[in-house]
Structure formats: structure tokens, C-alpha cells
Motif scaffolding. Sequence first.
Motif, PDB file in Angstrom:
ATOM      1  N   GLY A 172       0.818  -1.212   0.000  1.00 36.79           N
ATOM      2  CA  GLY A 172       0.000   0.000   0.000  1.00 36.79           C
ATOM      3  C   GLY A 172       0.848   1.257   0.000  1.00 36.79           C
ATOM      4  O   GLY A 172       0.566   2.209  -0.735  1.00 36.79           O
ATOM      5  N   ASP A 199      -5.444  -5.583  -1.941  1.00 39.45           N
ATOM      6  CA  ASP A 199      -6.128  -5.682  -3.229  1.00 39.45           C
ATOM      7  C   ASP A 199      -5.130  -5.782  -4.380  1.00 39.45           C
ATOM      8  O   ASP A 199      -5.350  -6.524  -5.339  1.00 39.45           O
ATOM      9  CB  ASP A 199      -7.048  -4.488  -3.445  1.00 39.45           C
ATOM     10  CG  ASP A 199      -8.310  -4.564  -2.611  1.00 39.45           C
ATOM     11  OD1 ASP A 199      -8.597  -5.640  -2.038  1.00 39.45           O
ATOM     12  OD2 ASP A 199      -9.013  -3.546  -2.522  1.00 39.45           O
ATOM     13  N   GLU A 200      -4.027  -5.045  -4.294  1.00 36.28           N
ATOM     14  CA  GLU A 200      -3.004  -5.111  -5.340  1.00 36.28           C
ATOM     15  C   GLU A 200      -2.350  -6.489  -5.369  1.00 36.28           C
ATOM     16  O   GLU A 200      -2.170  -7.081  -6.442  1.00 36.28           O
ATOM     17  CB  GLU A 200      -1.951  -4.034  -5.121  1.00 36.28           C
ATOM     18  CG  GLU A 200      -0.821  -4.045  -6.122  1.00 36.28           C
ATOM     19  CD  GLU A 200      -1.234  -3.650  -7.528  1.00 36.28           C
ATOM     20  OE1 GLU A 200      -0.467  -3.936  -8.463  1.00 36.28           O
ATOM     21  OE2 GLU A 200      -2.306  -3.043  -7.706  1.00 36.28           O
ATOM     22  N   ILE A 233      -5.277   6.062  -2.780  1.00 35.83           N
ATOM     23  CA  ILE A 233      -6.329   5.221  -2.213  1.00 35.83           C
ATOM     24  C   ILE A 233      -7.666   5.802  -2.654  1.00 35.83           C
ATOM     25  O   ILE A 233      -7.884   7.014  -2.554  1.00 35.83           O
ATOM     26  CB  ILE A 233      -6.222   5.202  -0.678  1.00 35.83           C
ATOM     27  CG1 ILE A 233      -4.895   4.578  -0.244  1.00 35.83           C
ATOM     28  CG2 ILE A 233      -7.392   4.449  -0.059  1.00 35.83           C
ATOM     29  CD1 ILE A 233      -4.634   4.656   1.243  1.00 35.83           C
ATOM     30  N   TYR A 281     -10.854   2.834   1.407  1.00 37.35           N
ATOM     31  CA  TYR A 281     -10.061   1.710   1.886  1.00 37.35           C
ATOM     32  C   TYR A 281      -8.957   2.193   2.810  1.00 37.35           C
ATOM     33  O   TYR A 281      -8.528   3.329   2.752  1.00 37.35           O
ATOM     34  CB  TYR A 281      -9.396   0.979   0.721  1.00 37.35           C
ATOM     35  CG  TYR A 281     -10.351   0.371  -0.252  1.00 37.35           C
ATOM     36  CD1 TYR A 281     -11.275  -0.585   0.147  1.00 37.35           C
ATOM     37  CD2 TYR A 281     -10.333   0.728  -1.585  1.00 37.35           C
ATOM     38  CE1 TYR A 281     -12.144  -1.155  -0.754  1.00 37.35           C
ATOM     39  CE2 TYR A 281     -11.203   0.162  -2.494  1.00 37.35           C
ATOM     40  CZ  TYR A 281     -12.105  -0.780  -2.075  1.00 37.35           C
ATOM     41  OH  TYR A 281     -12.954  -1.333  -2.972  1.00 37.35           O
ATOM     42  N   HIS A 285      -5.711  -1.435   0.479  1.00 40.30           N
ATOM     43  CA  HIS A 285      -5.199  -0.979  -0.815  1.00 40.30           C
ATOM     44  C   HIS A 285      -4.068  -1.900  -1.275  1.00 40.30           C
ATOM     45  O   HIS A 285      -4.044  -2.345  -2.420  1.00 40.30           O
ATOM     46  CB  HIS A 285      -4.719   0.463  -0.665  1.00 40.30           C
ATOM     47  CG  HIS A 285      -4.471   1.189  -1.941  1.00 40.30           C
ATOM     48  ND1 HIS A 285      -5.329   1.152  -3.013  1.00 40.30           N
ATOM     49  CD2 HIS A 285      -3.449   1.993  -2.306  1.00 40.30           C
ATOM     50  CE1 HIS A 285      -4.845   1.906  -3.979  1.00 40.30           C
ATOM     51  NE2 HIS A 285      -3.700   2.422  -3.572  1.00 40.30           N
ATOM     52  N   GLN A 324     -11.482   8.382   2.731  1.00 39.79           N
ATOM     53  CA  GLN A 324     -10.904   7.219   2.091  1.00 39.79           C
ATOM     54  C   GLN A 324     -11.870   6.049   2.194  1.00 39.79           C
ATOM     55  O   GLN A 324     -12.468   5.810   3.230  1.00 39.79           O
ATOM     56  CB  GLN A 324      -9.583   6.821   2.753  1.00 39.79           C
ATOM     57  CG  GLN A 324      -8.469   7.792   2.503  1.00 39.79           C
ATOM     58  CD  GLN A 324      -7.189   7.340   3.175  1.00 39.79           C
ATOM     59  OE1 GLN A 324      -7.203   6.482   4.024  1.00 39.79           O
ATOM     60  NE2 GLN A 324      -6.105   7.941   2.776  1.00 39.79           N
TER      61      GLN A 324
END
Length: 63
Positions: free
Chosen positions: A10, A41-42, A20, A33, A38, A31
Amino acid sequence: MSLIWAIETGLWLLDKGILIPSRVVDSISRQVYSLFRHGLDELRDRCLNQRPINDLIPLLSCV
């Protein structure tokens, strides 16, 4: 270990300029997330879509 990797990912995304996601609630931008989410998810996206994770492995080093 995975918690740290997600947070570091992140932070890495923020350093690359990928912000974000946020939304406007009552005229205040918030925000959607957390930094952890963040990064998670990546990592998930890269693993499930068979995208390379070689550039994220150095984030695990202590150097």
C-alpha cells in the motif's frame, strides 16, 4: 508477514502516485479503503490475474 507485505505494498502504491480510492460524504472526502486494504487488493489482483510480483518481493526485505 502477510500483514506487513500488504501494508508495504500500500505504501509502495502511494509512492508510485496511485492514490487510495475516496468518496465524498456530506461534502467531506473520505478514504474508502485503508492502506492495508489498498495493498492487499493489489497483491490479490496480481496473484489471481497472473501478473508478475517480482517488483513487490523487495518490499519484504529488511534493507
